[in-house]
Design an enzyme around this catalytic site. Structure first.
Site, PDB file in Angstrom:
ATOM      1  N   ASN A 264      49.917   2.390   1.407  1.00 12.54           N
ATOM      2  CA  ASN A 264      49.573   1.058   0.890  1.00 12.54           C
ATOM      3  C   ASN A 264      50.081   1.026  -0.552  1.00 12.54           C
ATOM      4  OD1 ASN A 264      48.433  -1.291   0.009  1.00 12.54           O
ATOM      5  ND2 ASN A 264      46.348  -0.817   0.702  1.00 12.54           N
TER       6      ASN A 264
ATOM      7  N   ARG B 252      38.125 -14.183  -7.515  1.00 12.18           N
ATOM      8  CA  ARG B 252      38.804 -15.418  -7.080  1.00 12.18           C
ATOM      9  C   ARG B 252      37.789 -16.516  -6.814  1.00 12.18           C
ATOM     10  NH1 ARG B 252      41.688 -12.168  -2.713  1.00 12.18           N
ATOM     11  NH2 ARG B 252      43.358 -11.113  -3.835  1.00 12.18           N
TER      12      ARG B 252
ATOM     13  N   GLU C 101      41.182  -0.180   8.187  1.00 13.27           N
ATOM     14  CA  GLU C 101      42.527  -0.761   8.233  1.00 13.27           C
ATOM     15  C   GLU C 101      43.608   0.319   8.348  1.00 13.27           C
ATOM     16  OE1 GLU C 101      40.899  -3.010   4.866  1.00 13.27           O
ATOM     17  OE2 GLU C 101      42.413  -4.514   5.344  1.00 13.27           O
TER      18      GLU C 101
ATOM     19  N   HIS D 211      43.696 -10.191   5.477  1.00  9.35           N
ATOM     20  CA  HIS D 211      42.713  -9.231   6.011  1.00  9.35           C
ATOM     21  C   HIS D 211      42.788  -9.155   7.539  1.00  9.35           C
ATOM     22  CE1 HIS D 211      39.970 -10.122   2.298  1.00  9.35           C
ATOM     23  NE2 HIS D 211      40.668  -9.025   2.076  1.00  9.35           N
TER      24      HIS D 211
ATOM     25  N   ARG E 145      51.217  -0.905   4.965  1.00  9.34           N
ATOM     26  CA  ARG E 145      50.514  -2.175   4.911  1.00  9.34           C
ATOM     27  C   ARG E 145      51.453  -3.160   4.203  1.00  9.34           C
ATOM     28  NH1 ARG E 145      45.839  -4.167   0.943  1.00  9.34           N
ATOM     29  NH2 ARG E 145      45.534  -6.151   1.974  1.00  9.34           N
TER      30      ARG E 145
END
Ligand code: AMP
Length: 407
Positions: free
Chosen positions: A7, A238, A381, A177, A88
């Site tokens: 990643n 956010r 993940e 996601h 990823r």
């Protein structure tokens, strides 16, 4: 077969190395502050953590250091020994609906999607290119955050803006996601021993970034993030949903540029904007001490979440289960409790004792008479990226056995 999962961020590289198909984790780690004077290397192996620091110029240098470190632990003699590498990749646009082996055409499509993910896709490509330079024969696979949501119907993914924005500039909702929503919805079916095709669930990925997804029969039909990860829930830093008119209003009244406003909405808003911290543990601690801004941040987070759960329950028509995952979803009993306290209208009831239990495994937390089940399922993940990479590499070897010998 050994599969490395990478990643790559703009100045970081997270990795996990697995033996597949057993999905046995051999080593994991993180290289941070790449390109700075003092880069940090964290390696975690059999329960012990090793840390060191040195100057790491770029992603290729970081991978060279990793390749040199692994033989010292007797795990791998060189990257050439790997069966494959899974990356990823944040944005797959409309081009990628599933994981794919990276060839020159795939690489250039990921590059062409940079305008949609200007921070993430270039960083992901740095990892891909750096690895290709070091071990060009090892197959690389891209697993996209957006791919799972490509099953959304057009009324869910289109914005009500001029058609040309979509046709010419790809302005639509993509969702993110996806690997996490896919994994926990599949895990739910496995844990319930029920066919995925017959399950309707809402998955709540609540971490520093947060999104919610309505999954019907194993397919995403709606999710809260949009063209970018800014839309939807209140997150660590956010804002999530706001009136798009706020951008122009703030520009007019403060003179801030669109770029500055975007930066503020992404990095200085959410829990941090309201309460000064993006850490839910800190928010909960301060709330218990009577801090009002922490309480407002918590309440806003829950209120937005509850609106989405109600809307997604209606979209699904029948709701078999709600699944909590991500740092907050997995670990914050107060968040789960506060959300579920407002879901009685859906016949949803929480078992408070199960909710409060200090457990980290996948578990049901609903009351016996709850109309829908409630589950906490830790996300994985990287495990999905390893599985998908293994599957694609093994399939390719079956098709062309001369490509690379099985490790
Ligand atoms: P993630 O991005 O999935 O790693 O999640 C990060 C978020 O999870 C941060 O807001 C953390 O404060 C939150 N988190 C982690 N552990 C806990 C906990 N025990 N209680 C509440 N929030 C937690």
């Amino acid at each position: 077969m050994k599969i490395l999962v990478l990643n790559s961020g703009s100045s970081s590289l997270k990795f996990k190395l697995y033996t597949m198909p057993q999905k046995e984790l051999l080593v994991q780690g993180l290289i941070e502050r790449i390109g700075e004077e003092s880069s940090q290397i964290h390696l975690s192996l059999e329960g012990t953590v090793r840390e060191s620091s040195e100057t790491i110029r770029d992603h290729r240098h970081a991978l060279e250091i990793l390749e040199k470190a692994l033989p010292r632990f007797g795990i791998l003699s060189s990257f050439e020994e790997l069966g494959g590498v899974g990356h990823r990749v944040v944005h797959g646009g409309e081009a990628f609906t599933s994981p794919t082996i990276i060839d020159a055409a795939v690489r250039s499509t990921i590059e062409a999607l940079i305008p949609l993910a200007p921070l993430h896709n270039p960083a992901n490509l740095m990892g891909i290119d750096a690895f290709a330079a070091l071990a060009p024969k090892v197959p690389q696979v891209a697993v996209f955050d957006t791919a799972f949501h490509q099953s959304m119907p057009s009324e869910a993914y289109r914005y009500a803006v001029p058609e040309s924005w979509y046709r010419e500039h790809q302005v639509r909702r993509y969702g993110f996601h996806g690997t996490s929503h896919f994994y926990v919805s599949r895990e739910l079916a496995r844990l319930k021993n029920s066919p995925q095709e017959r399950l309707n669930c809402i998955t709540l990925h609540l971490g520093n970034g947060a999104s919610i997804c309505a999954v019907r029969g194993g397919k995403s039909i709606e999710t809260s993030m949009g063209l970018t990860p800014l839309e939807g829930l209140v997150m660590g830093t956010r804002s999530g949903d706001i009136d798009p008119g706020v951008h122009y209003y703030i520009h007019r009244t403060t003179g801030k540029s669109p770029k500055e406003i975007d930066e503020i909405l992404n990095r200085q808003s959410g829990l941090k904007g309201i309460a000064g911290s993006n850490d839910m543990r800190e928010i909960q601690r301060r709330m218990e001490q009577g801090n009002e801004s922490a309480k407002l941040a918590f309440d806003l987070f829950i209120h937005r979440l509850r609106k989405y759960v109600g809307a997604y329950a209606v979209l699904l028509g029948r709701l078999d289960a709600l699944v909590f995952t991500g740092g907050i979803g997995e670990h914050s009993a107060p968040v789960r409790q506060a959300l579920c306290d407002g879901l009685a209208v859906l016949g949803i009831g929480l078992d408070s004792t199960a909710n409060d239990a200090a457990r980290t495994d996948a578990r049901p937390i609903h009351a016996a008479d709850s109309r829908s089940e409630l589950w906490v399922i830790p996300t994985d993940e990287e495990g999905v990226i390893a599985e998908e990479s293994y599957r694609l590499v093994a399939d390719r070897r079956k098709d062309s056995p001369s490509l690379t010998p099985l490790a």
